[in-house]
Design a protein around this motif. Structure first.
Motif, PDB file in Angstrom:
ATOM      1  N   ALA A  94      -7.595  -1.054 -14.895  1.00 43.86           N
ATOM      2  CA  ALA A  94      -8.301  -2.248 -15.531  1.00 43.86           C
ATOM      3  C   ALA A  94      -7.912  -3.596 -14.622  1.00 43.86           C
ATOM      4  O   ALA A  94      -8.834  -4.262 -14.436  1.00 43.86           O
ATOM      5  N   LEU A  95      -6.495  -3.388 -14.157  1.00 45.68           N
ATOM      6  CA  LEU A  95      -6.220  -4.689 -13.331  1.00 45.68           C
ATOM      7  C   LEU A  95      -6.887  -4.659 -12.089  1.00 45.68           C
ATOM      8  O   LEU A  95      -7.286  -5.698 -11.814  1.00 45.68           O
ATOM      9  N   ARG A  96      -7.185  -3.469 -11.517  1.00 41.76           N
ATOM     10  CA  ARG A  96      -7.909  -3.556 -10.037  1.00 41.76           C
ATOM     11  C   ARG A  96      -9.394  -3.932 -10.503  1.00 41.76           C
ATOM     12  O   ARG A  96      -9.995  -4.667  -9.536  1.00 41.76           O
ATOM     13  N   ARG A  97      -9.932  -3.359 -11.415  1.00 38.60           N
ATOM     14  CA  ARG A  97     -11.222  -3.718 -11.770  1.00 38.60           C
ATOM     15  C   ARG A  97     -11.208  -5.502 -12.042  1.00 38.60           C
ATOM     16  O   ARG A  97     -12.333  -5.853 -11.486  1.00 38.60           O
ATOM     17  N   LEU A  98     -10.496  -5.753 -12.778  1.00 38.35           N
ATOM     18  CA  LEU A  98     -10.489  -7.386 -13.209  1.00 38.35           C
ATOM     19  C   LEU A  98     -10.337  -8.034 -11.692  1.00 38.35           C
ATOM     20  O   LEU A  98     -10.928  -8.921 -11.647  1.00 38.35           O
ATOM     21  N   LEU A  99      -9.398  -7.541 -10.875  1.00 37.34           N
ATOM     22  CA  LEU A  99      -9.297  -8.057  -9.552  1.00 37.34           C
ATOM     23  C   LEU A  99     -10.371  -8.280  -8.814  1.00 37.34           C
ATOM     24  O   LEU A  99     -10.980  -9.325  -8.054  1.00 37.34           O
ATOM     25  N   MET A 100     -11.084  -6.881  -8.647  1.00 38.31           N
ATOM     26  CA  MET A 100     -12.476  -7.076  -7.940  1.00 38.31           C
ATOM     27  C   MET A 100     -13.535  -7.842  -8.442  1.00 38.31           C
ATOM     28  O   MET A 100     -14.307  -8.426  -7.687  1.00 38.31           O
ATOM     29  N   ARG A 101     -13.641  -7.883  -9.623  1.00 34.34           N
ATOM     30  CA  ARG A 101     -14.667  -8.753 -10.289  1.00 34.34           C
ATOM     31  C   ARG A 101     -14.261 -10.058 -10.050  1.00 34.34           C
ATOM     32  O   ARG A 101     -15.288 -10.806  -9.570  1.00 34.34           O
TER      33      ARG A 101
ATOM     34  N   LEU B  86      -7.275 -10.768   0.294  1.00 31.83           N
ATOM     35  CA  LEU B  86      -6.063 -10.920  -0.909  1.00 31.83           C
ATOM     36  C   LEU B  86      -6.658  -9.950  -1.759  1.00 31.83           C
ATOM     37  O   LEU B  86      -5.549  -9.346  -2.331  1.00 31.83           O
ATOM     38  N   GLY B  87      -7.832  -9.623  -2.078  1.00 31.24           N
ATOM     39  CA  GLY B  87      -8.150  -8.478  -3.103  1.00 31.24           C
ATOM     40  C   GLY B  87      -7.508  -7.173  -2.676  1.00 31.24           C
ATOM     41  O   GLY B  87      -7.229  -6.531  -3.452  1.00 31.24           O
ATOM     42  N   THR B  88      -7.891  -6.859  -1.340  1.00 30.35           N
ATOM     43  CA  THR B  88      -7.357  -5.785  -1.011  1.00 30.35           C
ATOM     44  C   THR B  88      -5.836  -5.610  -1.153  1.00 30.35           C
ATOM     45  O   THR B  88      -5.275  -4.594  -1.345  1.00 30.35           O
ATOM     46  N   VAL B  89      -5.092  -6.619  -0.674  1.00 30.36           N
ATOM     47  CA  VAL B  89      -3.714  -6.779  -0.896  1.00 30.36           C
ATOM     48  C   VAL B  89      -3.177  -6.635  -2.166  1.00 30.36           C
ATOM     49  O   VAL B  89      -2.195  -6.035  -2.596  1.00 30.36           O
ATOM     50  N   GLY B  90      -4.031  -7.359  -3.082  1.00 27.38           N
ATOM     51  CA  GLY B  90      -3.694  -7.453  -4.494  1.00 27.38           C
ATOM     52  C   GLY B  90      -3.695  -6.018  -5.094  1.00 27.38           C
ATOM     53  O   GLY B  90      -3.021  -5.779  -6.096  1.00 27.38           O
TER      54      GLY B  90
ATOM     55  N   THR C 234       3.144  -2.007  -8.473  1.00 27.48           N
ATOM     56  CA  THR C 234       4.054  -2.641  -9.644  1.00 27.48           C
ATOM     57  C   THR C 234       4.025  -1.687 -10.842  1.00 27.48           C
ATOM     58  O   THR C 234       4.840  -1.406 -11.547  1.00 27.48           O
ATOM     59  N   VAL C 235       2.672  -1.248 -10.915  1.00 31.30           N
ATOM     60  CA  VAL C 235       2.412  -0.343 -12.101  1.00 31.30           C
ATOM     61  C   VAL C 235       3.202   1.051 -11.876  1.00 31.30           C
ATOM     62  O   VAL C 235       3.663   1.516 -13.056  1.00 31.30           O
ATOM     63  N   VAL C 236       3.235   1.463 -10.897  1.00 27.30           N
ATOM     64  CA  VAL C 236       3.958   2.644 -10.764  1.00 27.30           C
ATOM     65  C   VAL C 236       5.431   2.596 -11.050  1.00 27.30           C
ATOM     66  O   VAL C 236       6.299   3.446 -11.739  1.00 27.30           O
ATOM     67  N   ILE C 237       6.101   1.526 -10.575  1.00 27.81           N
ATOM     68  CA  ILE C 237       7.513   1.228 -10.662  1.00 27.81           C
ATOM     69  C   ILE C 237       7.954   0.963 -12.036  1.00 27.81           C
ATOM     70  O   ILE C 237       8.791   1.490 -12.743  1.00 27.81           O
TER      71      ILE C 237
ATOM     72  N   VAL D 198      10.525  -3.092   6.906  1.00 27.83           N
ATOM     73  CA  VAL D 198      10.456  -4.364   6.265  1.00 27.83           C
ATOM     74  C   VAL D 198       9.709  -5.351   7.092  1.00 27.83           C
ATOM     75  O   VAL D 198       9.086  -6.639   6.634  1.00 27.83           O
ATOM     76  N   LYS D 199       9.822  -5.403   8.291  1.00 22.74           N
ATOM     77  CA  LYS D 199       9.127  -6.285   9.010  1.00 22.74           C
ATOM     78  C   LYS D 199       7.533  -6.153   9.206  1.00 22.74           C
ATOM     79  O   LYS D 199       6.978  -7.015   8.978  1.00 22.74           O
ATOM     80  N   ASP D 200       7.031  -4.825   8.995  1.00 21.79           N
ATOM     81  CA  ASP D 200       5.760  -4.688   8.733  1.00 21.79           C
ATOM     82  C   ASP D 200       5.332  -5.699   7.690  1.00 21.79           C
ATOM     83  O   ASP D 200       4.146  -6.009   7.464  1.00 21.79           O
ATOM     84  N   ILE D 201       5.888  -5.258   6.472  1.00 24.47           N
ATOM     85  CA  ILE D 201       5.567  -5.847   5.092  1.00 24.47           C
ATOM     86  C   ILE D 201       5.430  -7.138   5.287  1.00 24.47           C
ATOM     87  O   ILE D 201       4.411  -7.840   4.766  1.00 24.47           O
ATOM     88  N   LEU D 202       6.488  -7.717   5.920  1.00 20.46           N
ATOM     89  CA  LEU D 202       6.777  -9.308   5.686  1.00 20.46           C
ATOM     90  C   LEU D 202       5.613 -10.047   6.438  1.00 20.46           C
ATOM     91  O   LEU D 202       4.877 -10.799   6.191  1.00 20.46           O
ATOM     92  N   ASN D 203       5.426  -9.247   7.799  1.00 21.03           N
ATOM     93  CA  ASN D 203       4.344  -9.699   8.709  1.00 21.03           C
ATOM     94  C   ASN D 203       3.163  -9.802   8.141  1.00 21.03           C
ATOM     95  O   ASN D 203       2.372 -10.525   8.056  1.00 21.03           O
ATOM     96  N   GLY D 204       2.730  -8.558   7.402  1.00 25.46           N
ATOM     97  CA  GLY D 204       1.596  -8.557   6.912  1.00 25.46           C
ATOM     98  C   GLY D 204       1.255  -9.538   5.735  1.00 25.46           C
ATOM     99  O   GLY D 204       0.037  -9.941   5.853  1.00 25.46           O
ATOM    100  N   ILE D 205       2.309  -9.927   4.891  1.00 23.72           N
ATOM    101  CA  ILE D 205       2.030 -10.773   3.993  1.00 23.72           C
ATOM    102  C   ILE D 205       1.839 -12.184   4.523  1.00 23.72           C
ATOM    103  O   ILE D 205       0.911 -13.035   4.066  1.00 23.72           O
TER     104      ILE D 205
END
Length: 297
Positions: free
Chosen positions: A34-41, A79-83, A90-93, A129-136
C-alpha cells in the motif's frame, strides 16, 4: 454458537503467538504494498502535472526554458525509487520487532545489543556506510536522476536506477553497470542545464575560410529552423574560429547551444547537412577532391 466461539477462543489462546506472527507478516506485506503504491501514485501525479503544464507527452520533449520542471520530474522519480527501498526496509524492521515481542523476547536487551552490533559494524563496514550516505546526498543534492545521461569515471550511459547503495547505469552498448555510490568521486551529468553541440569542419587549407564559415553557418541555420530540430536548440550557431591548422588541412569549429541531451542528435544532423551543402558549393572536405556546382570535378 457459544460452543463454537469458545472453541475458537481456546484455539486462539493456544496458538496466539503463531497466529499473531502470521497476522503481522500479512499486515507487513499489505503495508509495504500500500505504501509503495501510494508513493508511486504520488510520483506519477507530479510527473503528469509537470508534463500537462508543458503540453508535452514525453519528458524528453520539454523545452529548455522550464528546466526546473524537467528536473522536478527526474528528481521525483529518483526520490520515488529511493523511497521504495526505505519503505521496504522500514516495514521489515518494524515487523521483526513486533514478531520478537510476540515471542516474548526482551526488546530492550535486543535493541541494546543491536546498538552495540551496529557500532561494531560501523567500523567494520565503513564502505557500506559510505555507499549509503553518498547515495542519499547524491539524490537530495540532485547530482543525478533516473534517465540522466552521465559519465562516472570511464563509464558513460543512462541512469536506470538509484538505490541506497548501488547506482545502475546502462551503457550505449547495452551493458548494465552496477556502481557503488561510495566509489563515485567525480560525476558528469549531460542532462542538467543545457548542452552544446560542437562540430569540427576540416577542409583544405587553401580554400577561402571566410566563405567556408558563411556556408557552414547558413547550413546550420537552415537545419535548426526545421520542425525536427527547432525545439532542441536554445541558441544561434556560431563559428568559434580556426581550431587548428595541420599541413594542408584547416579545422573550423561550429558551436550550437542545445537542450540537455540533444547535443548529439543536433551534431549528427548538422554534419549530414554540412556535407550536402558543401557538395553544392564545391567546398572540399579534407582528403576529398572538390566538386564544382554542376557536377564536374
Amino acid at each position: 454458537m457459544k460452543e463454537v466461539g469458545a472453541a475458537l477462543l481456546s484455539f486462539y489462546l493456544e496458538f496466539c503467538v503463531l497466529i499473531n506472527s502470521l497476522l503481522i507478516v500479512l499486515l507487513a506485506v499489505f503495508a509495504n504494498w500500500a505504501l509503495r503504491r501510494l508513493l508511486m501514485r504520488t510520483v506519477t501525479q507530479v510527473v503528469r502535472g509537470v508534463k500537462r503544464a508543458q503540453d508535452v507527452d514525453t519528458t524528453s520533449e520539454m523545452q529548455a526554458a522550464p528546466y526546473v520542471n524537467a528536473r522536478a520530474v527526474q528528481r521525483t522519480r529518483t526520490l520515488g525509487t529511493v523511497g521504495r527501498h526505505i519503505i521496504s526496509w522500514t516495514v521489515v524492521i518494524v515487523a521483526l520487532i513486533l514478531i520478537l515481542a510476540q515471542l516474548g523476547v526482551n526488546l530492550g536487551a535486543v535493541l541494546t545489543s543491536a546498538g552495540i552490533v551496529a557500532a561494531g559494524l560501523a567500523f567494520g563496514a565503513q564502505n557500506i556506510v559510505k555507499d549509503i550516505l553518498n547515495g542519499i546526498f547524491m539524490v537530495f543534492e540532485d547530482q543525478l536522476g533516473i534517465g540522466d545521461v552521465v559519465t562516472i569515471g570511464t563509464i558513460n550511459g543512462t541512469v536506470e536506477d538509484v538505490g541506497i547503495r548501488i547506482t545502475q547505469v546502462r551503457a550505449l552498448d547495452g551493458t548494465l553497470w552496477h556502481i557503488r555510490n561510495g566509489e563515485i568521486l567525480t560525476l558528469g551529468n549531460s542532462s542538467q542545464g543545457w548542452g552544446r553541440a560542437l562540430i569540427d569542419v576540416t577542409v583544405d587549407a587553401d580554400q577561402d575560410l571566410t566563405h567556408v564559415s558563411e556556408v557552414t553557418l547558413e547550413a546550420a541555420r537552415a537545419l535548426l529552423t526545421s520542425e525536427k530540430y527547432a525545439r532542441k536548440v536554445t541558441g544561434q550557431p556560431e563559428i568559434l574560429g580556426l581550431e587548428s591548422v595541420f599541413g594542408d588541412r584547416a579545422t573550423l569549429r561550429l558551436a550550437v547551444r542545445t537542450r540537455p541531451e540533444a547535443q548529439w542528435e543536433v551534431q549528427r544532423g548538422i554534419r549530414a547537412e554540412l556535407r550536402r551543402k558543401f557538395r553544392e558549393e564545391g567546398i572540399a572536405l579534407s582528403d576529398e577532391r572538390p566538386t564544382l556546382p554542376g557536377g564536374t570535378a
